[in-house]
Scaffold this motif. Structure first.
Motif, short mmCIF file in Angstrom:
data_model
loop_
_atom_site.label_atom_id
_atom_site.label_comp_id
_atom_site.label_asym_id
_atom_site.label_seq_id
_atom_site.Cartn_x
_atom_site.Cartn_y
_atom_site.Cartn_z
N LEU A 104 23.08 49.73 1.12
CA LEU A 104 22.61 50.93 1.54
C LEU A 104 21.74 50.41 2.98
CD1 LEU A 104 20.54 52.49 -1.40
CD2 LEU A 104 22.56 53.32 0.01
N ILE A 105 21.36 49.06 3.19
CA ILE A 105 20.76 48.76 4.36
C ILE A 105 21.82 48.10 5.35
CG2 ILE A 105 18.29 48.79 3.65
CD1 ILE A 105 18.85 45.57 3.76
N ASN A 106 23.06 47.82 4.82
CA ASN A 106 24.00 47.02 5.44
C ASN A 106 23.74 45.68 5.79
OD1 ASN A 106 25.81 49.50 6.01
ND2 ASN A 106 24.67 50.13 7.66
N GLU A 107 23.32 45.06 4.83
CA GLU A 107 23.24 43.48 4.87
C GLU A 107 23.82 42.92 3.59
OE1 GLU A 107 21.37 41.76 6.88
OE2 GLU A 107 20.88 43.32 8.06
N LYS A 108 23.77 41.86 3.58
CA LYS A 108 24.45 40.81 2.26
C LYS A 108 23.42 41.03 1.29
CE LYS A 108 27.32 38.01 5.34
NZ LYS A 108 27.67 36.62 5.57
#
Length: 142
Positions: A104-108
């Motif tokens: 959802l937050i575009n992180e790994k």
């Protein structure tokens, strides 16, 4: 060149020389011996640690000594206990896994894992993304 007048020879002197020796050639054993025979001044200097098998880092350098003398604790700031608990609680309230939150937050997913375990170095952009997605204020007063 016919018709331009009488042909004359150019008796101007032209000198052809070899290139000057390079720095590596000047240090060559043959060049040094030739210079000795010709009577030229030769300066020899021994490099420190030349011919030894010691690494340059084995001796204490100035920078290493400065770091050793430093009394201040020089470590990165880590995620606070309060922040990691808040992230975990807000994620569980939304019934999200770490992988889903990361997506959802575009992180790994590893980033979320590091934040919740307290190993991450705080990044305000990531904390802002977490606040927006979780709908909870994680920094400062609630």
């Amino acid at each position: 060149m016919a018709g331009n007048g009488p042909i004359s020879q150019d008796w101007e002197l032209v000198v052809l020389r070899k290139k000057a020796p390079t720095a590596a050639a000047k240090k060559d054993e043959k060049a040094v011996n030739a210079a000795r025979r010709s009577g030229a001044d030769i300066e020899t200097t021994r490099k420190s640690n030349a011919g030894t098998n010691k690494a340059a880092s084995s001796s204490t350098s100035l920078n290493t000594r400065k770091l050793d003398e430093e009394t201040e604790n020089l470590s990165h700031e880590r995620v606070s206990t309060e922040l990691k608990k808040n992230i975990m609680q807000a994620r569980l309230d939304k019934k999200l896994t770490q992988a889903q939150l990361a997506q959802l937050i575009n992180e790994k997913p590893q980033v979320i894992q590091e934040y919740e375990s307290g190993k991450a170095i705080p990044n305000q952009q990531i904390v802002t993304k977490l606040e927006r997605v979780l709908g909870v204020k994680l920094r400062g007063k609630k």
